[in-house]
Design a protein around this motif. Structure first.
Motif, PDB file in Angstrom:
ATOM      1  N   VAL A 174     -12.251  -8.868  10.257  1.00  0.00           N
ATOM      2  CA  VAL A 174     -11.369  -9.226   9.136  1.00  0.00           C
ATOM      3  C   VAL A 174     -12.185  -9.847   8.014  1.00  0.00           C
ATOM      4  N   ALA A 175     -13.110 -10.738   8.341  1.00  0.00           N
ATOM      5  CA  ALA A 175     -13.934 -11.403   7.329  1.00  0.00           C
ATOM      6  C   ALA A 175     -14.792 -10.393   6.569  1.00  0.00           C
ATOM      7  N   GLN A 176     -15.374  -9.435   7.280  1.00  0.00           N
ATOM      8  CA  GLN A 176     -16.212  -8.431   6.623  1.00  0.00           C
ATOM      9  C   GLN A 176     -15.385  -7.509   5.724  1.00  0.00           C
ATOM     10  N   VAL A 177     -14.178  -7.172   6.156  1.00  0.00           N
ATOM     11  CA  VAL A 177     -13.297  -6.332   5.332  1.00  0.00           C
ATOM     12  C   VAL A 177     -12.970  -7.051   4.028  1.00  0.00           C
ATOM     13  N   LEU A 178     -12.644  -8.335   4.110  1.00  0.00           N
ATOM     14  CA  LEU A 178     -12.323  -9.096   2.909  1.00  0.00           C
ATOM     15  C   LEU A 178     -13.529  -9.221   1.984  1.00  0.00           C
ATOM     16  N   GLU A 179     -14.722  -9.211   2.556  1.00  0.00           N
ATOM     17  CA  GLU A 179     -15.926  -9.363   1.750  1.00  0.00           C
ATOM     18  C   GLU A 179     -16.372  -8.049   1.112  1.00  0.00           C
ATOM     19  N   GLN A 180     -16.205  -6.911   1.818  1.00  0.00           N
ATOM     20  CA  GLN A 180     -16.872  -5.690   1.361  1.00  0.00           C
ATOM     21  C   GLN A 180     -15.957  -4.494   1.083  1.00  0.00           C
ATOM     22  N   PHE A 181     -14.760  -4.460   1.634  1.00  0.00           N
ATOM     23  CA  PHE A 181     -13.874  -3.314   1.393  1.00  0.00           C
ATOM     24  C   PHE A 181     -13.212  -3.429   0.013  1.00  0.00           C
ATOM     25  N   PRO A 182     -12.801  -2.298  -0.558  1.00  0.00           N
ATOM     26  CA  PRO A 182     -11.999  -2.358  -1.791  1.00  0.00           C
ATOM     27  C   PRO A 182     -10.740  -3.201  -1.564  1.00  0.00           C
ATOM     28  N   LYS A 183     -10.205  -3.771  -2.632  1.00  0.00           N
ATOM     29  CA  LYS A 183      -9.095  -4.713  -2.501  1.00  0.00           C
ATOM     30  C   LYS A 183      -7.828  -4.062  -1.965  1.00  0.00           C
ATOM     31  N   GLY A 194     -16.486   3.474  20.872  1.00  0.00           N
ATOM     32  CA  GLY A 194     -15.960   2.148  20.584  1.00  0.00           C
ATOM     33  C   GLY A 194     -14.451   2.150  20.555  1.00  0.00           C
ATOM     34  N   PHE A 195     -13.867   1.250  19.753  1.00  0.00           N
ATOM     35  CA  PHE A 195     -12.426   1.168  19.581  1.00  0.00           C
ATOM     36  C   PHE A 195     -12.055   1.803  18.244  1.00  0.00           C
ATOM     37  N   ARG A 196     -11.182   2.787  18.280  1.00  0.00           N
ATOM     38  CA  ARG A 196     -10.679   3.388  17.053  1.00  0.00           C
ATOM     39  C   ARG A 196      -9.839   2.358  16.297  1.00  0.00           C
ATOM     40  N   CYS A 197      -9.992   2.312  14.987  1.00  0.00           N
ATOM     41  CA  CYS A 197      -9.311   1.274  14.207  1.00  0.00           C
ATOM     42  C   CYS A 197      -9.027   1.795  12.806  1.00  0.00           C
ATOM     43  N   ILE A 198      -7.762   1.793  12.410  1.00  0.00           N
ATOM     44  CA  ILE A 198      -7.396   2.073  11.016  1.00  0.00           C
ATOM     45  C   ILE A 198      -7.205   0.729  10.325  1.00  0.00           C
ATOM     46  N   ILE A 199      -8.022   0.480   9.316  1.00  0.00           N
ATOM     47  CA  ILE A 199      -8.035  -0.816   8.643  1.00  0.00           C
ATOM     48  C   ILE A 199      -7.232  -0.741   7.346  1.00  0.00           C
ATOM     49  N   PHE A 200      -6.260  -1.629   7.220  1.00  0.00           N
ATOM     50  CA  PHE A 200      -5.433  -1.750   6.018  1.00  0.00           C
ATOM     51  C   PHE A 200      -5.851  -3.029   5.291  1.00  0.00           C
ATOM     52  N   ARG A 201      -6.151  -2.911   4.004  1.00  0.00           N
ATOM     53  CA  ARG A 201      -6.384  -4.109   3.202  1.00  0.00           C
ATOM     54  C   ARG A 201      -5.552  -4.045   1.928  1.00  0.00           C
ATOM     55  N   ASP A 202      -4.820  -5.113   1.672  1.00  0.00           N
ATOM     56  CA  ASP A 202      -4.076  -5.260   0.429  1.00  0.00           C
ATOM     57  C   ASP A 202      -4.326  -6.676  -0.072  1.00  0.00           C
ATOM     58  N   GLY A 203      -5.327  -6.823  -0.947  1.00  0.00           N
ATOM     59  CA  GLY A 203      -5.683  -8.146  -1.440  1.00  0.00           C
ATOM     60  C   GLY A 203      -6.245  -9.009  -0.323  1.00  0.00           C
ATOM     61  N   ASP A 204      -5.590 -10.141  -0.073  1.00  0.00           N
ATOM     62  CA  ASP A 204      -6.046 -11.068   0.954  1.00  0.00           C
ATOM     63  C   ASP A 204      -5.465 -10.760   2.328  1.00  0.00           C
ATOM     64  N   GLU A 205      -4.665  -9.709   2.418  1.00  0.00           N
ATOM     65  CA  GLU A 205      -4.050  -9.358   3.697  1.00  0.00           C
ATOM     66  C   GLU A 205      -4.776  -8.168   4.320  1.00  0.00           C
ATOM     67  N   LEU A 222       0.831  -1.196   0.000  1.00  0.00           N
ATOM     68  CA  LEU A 222       0.000   0.000   0.000  1.00  0.00           C
ATOM     69  C   LEU A 222       0.874   1.257   0.000  1.00  0.00           C
ATOM     70  N   PRO A 223       0.334   2.399  -0.446  1.00  0.00           N
ATOM     71  CA  PRO A 223       1.138   3.631  -0.481  1.00  0.00           C
ATOM     72  C   PRO A 223       1.505   4.152   0.899  1.00  0.00           C
ATOM     73  N   ILE A 224       0.828   3.674   1.942  1.00  0.00           N
ATOM     74  CA  ILE A 224       1.147   4.040   3.327  1.00  0.00           C
ATOM     75  C   ILE A 224       1.379   2.746   4.094  1.00  0.00           C
ATOM     76  N   THR A 225       2.486   2.669   4.814  1.00  0.00           N
ATOM     77  CA  THR A 225       2.857   1.437   5.508  1.00  0.00           C
ATOM     78  C   THR A 225       2.359   1.472   6.954  1.00  0.00           C
ATOM     79  N   PRO A 226       1.683   0.414   7.401  1.00  0.00           N
ATOM     80  CA  PRO A 226       1.279   0.369   8.808  1.00  0.00           C
ATOM     81  C   PRO A 226       2.509   0.219   9.714  1.00  0.00           C
ATOM     82  N   PRO A 227       2.396   0.714  10.971  1.00  0.00           N
ATOM     83  CA  PRO A 227       1.198   1.301  11.583  1.00  0.00           C
ATOM     84  C   PRO A 227       1.069   2.790  11.296  1.00  0.00           C
TER      85      PRO A 227
END
Length: 368
Positions: A71-80, A41-52, A10-15
């Motif tokens: 994690v399952a919902q991100v893989l199902e609905q977030f952009p790749k 709730g809990f603040r969360c920055i979500i990173f998705r790169d394909g299956d990761e 990704l163009p920005i590397t976690p964390p």
């Protein structure tokens, strides 16, 4: 700690440290200012790169192991390939009651046992409230104005299904003021205000938060020593219910070093009482019971010593608080002043302001 995905490009590397908000007394107004609910709730920055996927916490540690359902919902609905700033919440749904946020249920998701995590992911799954986007594909969006990021976020996540949601927003200050009053009944914390030209700067307090503030008179029933030595660390607070039972409702603990020393002298006449309503707290901590006691084992720290020094329940203090979580103060209460004019028995739950009840689903379906 969970290992970070090794193959992300990704163009920005976690964390990434999340951008924060500074507290203000009134609703800020400016051209293009956007208002949205402050989710509890809990603040969360979500990173998705394909299956990761990585779920980054406010402390920048991955939370993947605690939220496999997210994690399952991100893989199902977030952009790749994306990085999206969110809040993880748990919505309590009970027959005959309005759905509302439940921070205690959310907190139970942080558990060391994998079997427990799996069970909780099925019985108390988390919802994801998205409110900003930091990257999409190969594009780093952090230097784009918030208004542009917001428009891209809503376009990108258009059509997502629960448990993923886009936060409600409005640019109308009058609508925001109405939300501030109404949304508390669903368990929300207040409002966040975001300037239209705001860049995403990790760790900087460039947003504004407006929270509910109230006062209450409480009985001081005990204290704990400060970790630095024989001075007051926190005061234990109690309120009476309609049956005359004194319940532990929270603590007040934000004092200067000098004030902690003074407090020890001020409470001295009330130490070593012959009898105390919480004398059986140790038994309650092991056997359970309906009355909230201050000595129960901490879910967060496991073996942390939560014992306390009892005080005769005669002192009354006025404290500031923002909200209630069930029958206790949601956050640490702020010491305001002693109230020698108040009788301890007058410190009851019925003095507390209770918001009108509102379904959290109604909040999520709201638009400005």
């Amino acid at each position: 700690m969970a290992e970070r995905p090794s193959g992300m490009t990704l163009p920005i590397t976690p964390p990434v440290e999340p951008m924060l908000a500074k507290a203000v007394d009134g609703l800020p107004e400016a051209p293009g200012m956007t208002y949205e609910p402050k989710w509890d709730g809990f603040r969360c920055i979500i990173f998705r790169d394909g299956d990761e996927v990585e779920l980054g916490s406010r402390t920048e540690k991955p939370m993947n192991r605690y939220f496999p359902d997210v994690v399952a919902q991100v893989l199902e609905q977030f952009p790749k390939r994306c990085i999206i700033d969110c809040e993880l919440v748990v919505i309590r749904r009970e027959e005959g009651k309005l759905p509302r946020l439940d921070f205690e249920l959310l907190g139970q998701r942080i558990h060391p046992a994998a079997s427990r995590v799996k069970m909780l992911a099925e019985t108390t799954p988390a919802d994801i409230i998205a409110f900003d986007i930091l990257a999409l594909g190969d594009d780093d969006l952090m230097k784009q104005p918030y208004q542009q990021r917001r428009e891209l976020l809503f376009k990108t996540l258009n059509g997502v299904r629960p448990p993923i949601h886009l936060t409600p927003i409005t640019t109308d200050a009058e609508v925001a003021r109405r939300w501030f009053t109404e949304f508390e009944g669903a368990g929300l914390d207040g409002l966040i205000a975001k300037p239209a030209d705001m860049l995403y700067e990790p760790g900087k307090r460039l947003m504004f938060k407006v929270k509910h503030a109230r006062t209450a008179d409480a009985v001081v029933c005990g204290f704990r020593y400060h970790k630095s030595g024989p001075i007051v660390g926190s005061l234990l607070l109690g309120l009476y219910d309609d049956e005359g039972v004194l319940h532990h409702v929270g603590v007040s603990s934000s004092f200067s070093l000098a004030r902690r020393k003074e407090l020890l002298d001020e409470i001295e006449p009330y130490r070593n009482p012959k009898d105390h309503p919480w004398a059986d707290w140790a038994e309650q901590a092991t056997t359970g019971g309906s009355q909230r006691m201050p000595g129960a084992v901490s879910r967060w720290t496991g073996k942390k010593d939560l014992s306390f020094e009892p005080l005769s329940p005669e002192l009354v203090v006025e404290v500031g608080y923002d909200a209630m979580e069930g029958d206790r103060f949601r956050h640490t209460a702020q010491f305001k002043r002693w109230r020698p004019d108040r009788e301890p028995q007058s410190c009851r739950y019925d003095q507390l302001e209770r918001p009108l009840k509102l379904s959290v689903d109604a909040v999520l379906e709201t638009s400005g």
